[in-house]
Motif scaffolding. Structure first.
Motif: not given
Length: 134
Positions: A30, A34, A54, A58
């Motif tokens: 993640a 990001e 992602l 998450n």
């Protein structure tokens, strides 16, 4: 020797391709994704796939902040240096959300050999790791 016989994740024989590979945790993936999305913005052709991945990591990550995952990885690395646990085992524990020694030993066959008469030590390790969740 047949390469299929050499590779057996249940026995931590992941093959030559993974000899020096690091096993990432969902929270680490993640962080990487990001940063990738932030840096590239809308320039990525595969942005939709990255955003989907992602969203997945998450959803399933145990550590919500970068400092929390850094602290947990540091703890796990110290335990791996003591030969308490292997990197692949640690990634499976973390990414699958395993919280009990019984579940860990059931899902990760190599832990049975290591902790068959010391299940409480594995539980102590899991409890210490869980205390770092954010």
């Amino acid at each position: 020797m047949d390469s299929k016989r050499e590779e057996d994740a249940a026995q931590l024989q992941l093959g030559e391709d993974f000899k020096d590979a690091r096993c990432l945790w969902n929270a680490e993936v993640a962080i990487i994704l990001e940063a990738t999305v932030k840096k590239a913005g809308n320039k990525l052709k595969s942005l939709a796939m990255i955003e989907e991945t992602l969203n997945y990591v998450n959803k399933f990550k145990n550590f919500k902040t970068k400092p929390a995952v850094t602290e947990a990885r540091k703890f796990a690395t110290e335990e791996m240096k003591k030969d308490i646990i292997e990197e692949f085992e640690m990634a499976v524990i973390n990414n699958c959300g395993i919280f009990t020694a019984e579940e860990a030993m059931e899902l990760i066959p190599t832990l049975n050999d290591k902790f068959s008469n010391r299940q409480h030590e594995l539980q102590d390790f899991l409890d210490e790791l869980a205390s770092r969740f954010s």
